[in-house]
Design an enzyme around this catalytic site. Structure first.
Site, PDB file in Angstrom:
ATOM      1  N   GLY A 156      60.987  34.171 -33.042  1.00 24.73           N
ATOM      2  CA  GLY A 156      59.712  33.705 -32.496  1.00 24.73           C
ATOM      3  C   GLY A 156      58.805  34.909 -32.292  1.00 24.73           C
ATOM      4  CB  ILE A 158      59.912  38.060 -28.057  1.00 27.18           C
ATOM      5  CG1 ILE A 158      58.952  37.586 -26.958  1.00 27.18           C
ATOM      6  CG2 ILE A 158      60.641  39.338 -27.625  1.00 27.18           C
ATOM      7  CD1 ILE A 158      59.628  37.105 -25.673  1.00 27.18           C
ATOM      8  CB  THR A 236      65.252  41.579 -23.874  1.00 26.40           C
ATOM      9  OG1 THR A 236      64.983  41.145 -25.216  1.00 26.40           O
ATOM     10  CG2 THR A 236      65.425  43.079 -23.836  1.00 26.40           C
ATOM     11  NE  ARG A 238      65.898  33.135 -18.894  1.00 27.09           N
ATOM     12  CZ  ARG A 238      64.763  33.846 -18.871  1.00 27.09           C
ATOM     13  NH1 ARG A 238      64.749  35.109 -19.263  1.00 27.09           N
ATOM     14  NH2 ARG A 238      63.645  33.300 -18.421  1.00 27.09           N
ATOM     15  CD  GLU A 267      69.216  38.076 -14.687  1.00 27.76           C
ATOM     16  OE1 GLU A 267      68.092  37.735 -14.244  1.00 27.76           O
ATOM     17  OE2 GLU A 267      69.423  38.277 -15.893  1.00 27.76           O
ATOM     18  CG  HIS A 285      65.403  39.357 -15.852  1.00 22.81           C
ATOM     19  ND1 HIS A 285      66.018  38.133 -15.775  1.00 22.81           N
ATOM     20  CD2 HIS A 285      64.341  39.179 -16.676  1.00 22.81           C
ATOM     21  CE1 HIS A 285      65.364  37.250 -16.510  1.00 22.81           C
ATOM     22  NE2 HIS A 285      64.328  37.868 -17.063  1.00 22.81           N
TER      23      HIS A 285
HETATM   24  C1  DGY Z   1      60.511  35.292 -18.600  1.00 21.89           C
HETATM   25  O1  DGY Z   1      59.280  35.270 -18.523  1.00 21.89           O
HETATM   26  O2  DGY Z   1      61.168  34.329 -18.999  1.00 21.89           O
HETATM   27  C2  DGY Z   1      61.182  36.520 -18.129  1.00 21.89           C
HETATM   28  O3  DGY Z   1      62.506  36.579 -18.524  1.00 21.89           O
HETATM   29  C3  DGY Z   1      61.087  36.616 -16.623  1.00 21.89           C
HETATM   30  O4  DGY Z   1      61.757  35.553 -16.062  1.00 21.89           O
END
Ligand code: DGY
Length: 320
Positions: A156, A158, A236, A238, A267, A285
């Site tokens: 996607g 990111i 980065t 989940r 977390e 996070h």
């Molecule tokens: C998101 O925006 O999903 C980041 O991981 C912060 O929760």
């Protein structure tokens, strides 16, 4: 009269300033449980609720939100903490903050990647302890990152921003995604239809898929074993995507050279066995945690709320 808003957690100061201009909001900047939030929504007769991804809003919590609340807006791109079907079932609008955190999340993925390849955690610890003893040319060697093959799970926004940065390091990019992207979005990245088939071909894997039924535990003993010996693992996305015991085994046995982790199953009470491993670079996070991005996320959440309170659909609806 200003619309009434409840904010469930401490948020960026500039966003708080805008909230005080536009809303009647008893903001205290403290972390509230879902039960505290629901009590506050009743007490304040709130029109809207702004939450973060730290507390889960399952079916029971969604059902307990009073009817005068018109929108639940999350200050995150991730939505796995919200029962969206429950929101839809009762007609509660819900929104997230996509796009605005793409660049900073990709930046942090690269930060983790470089530190994992180049033993950043160990070097930093040595310097903070005073260094003092020199290293020979054969000691404390990391692995070269430039020119290596990167595998991306989830291409996607990111994932593509990570690929764009990795191209600057001369990396070859493979990706697995629910579906193949058009060539202009691939920008030279090579699609691998079978995720497992991608793993033995790459030197580093970076996760950018949302948590959900098809991705939960996707990295487990079997999939880590498919990665090349000496590979690097970056997360980065989940923590739910990873079987953490399997990751710890892969790192302790040195099957993986290193990992860079920003997210964890639990977390902030993450598994401290990770902290004991020198070949793991850890961040709490923080992928979106820059002034620019946290402001943009907060403003986007407020824009979503404003749209709904003006009788329009949210800009970033979680259901339609
Ligand atoms: C998101 O925006 O999903 C980041 O991981 C912060 O929760």
């Amino acid at each position: 009269m200003k619309p009434r808003l409840i904010v469930s957690r401490q948020i960026a100061p500039d966003v708080v300033t805008r909230i005080h201009q536009e809303y009647d909001c008893p903001y205290e900047g403290k972390e509230m449980s879902a039960a505290e939030v629901i009590a506050a929504l009743h007490a304040h007769k709130a029109d809207a609720l702004l939450i973060t991804s730290h507390v889960r809003y399952g079916a029971a919590e969604i059902a307990a939100i009073p009817d005068h609340v018109k929108i639940l807006a999350t200050y995150s791109v991730g939505t796995d903490h919200i029962d969206i079907a429950a929101c839809k079932a009762r007609g509660l609008q819900a929104s997230n903050t996509p796009n605005v955190l793409t660049e900073c999340t990709a930046d942090l993925a690269l930060l983790l990647m470089l530190n994992a390849f180049r033993r950043g955690a160990e070097y930093e610890a040595i310097m903070r302890k005073g260094w003092r003893v020199g290293y020979g040319m054969g000691e404390m060697m990391g692995r070269r990152m430039s020119g290596k093959t990167l595998g991306i799970l989830g291409m996607g926004r990111i994932g593509r921003a990570v690929a764009q940065r990795a191209r600057g390091f001369g990396m070859r990019i493979l990706y697995h995604n629910a579906r193949r992207l058009p060539a202009e979005l691939e920008a030279g990245a090579e699609y691998v239809a079978d995720f497992r088939a991608m793993l033995p071909q790459i030197d580093v894997l970076s996760l950018h898929a949302p948590a959900g039924p098809s991705t939960t535990g996707i990295m487990n003993a079997e999939t880590f074993a498919l990665m090349k010996p000496g590979a690097v693992f970056i997360n980065t996305a989940r923590g739910a995507l990873v079987d953490e015991d399997a990751l710890l085994d892969a790192l302790q046995s040195n099957h993986l050279f290193a990992a860079g982790l920003d997210v964890f199953k639990s977390e902030p009470e993450f598994d401290l066995r990770f902290a004991a491993l020198p070949n793991v670079f850890l961040t709490p996070h923080m992928a979106s945690a820059t002034v620019e991005t946290r402001n943009a996320m907060g403003y986007r959440a407020l824009d979503n709320i404003a749209a709904v309170l003006a009788g329009r659909p949210p800009l970033d609806p979680l259901w339609t």
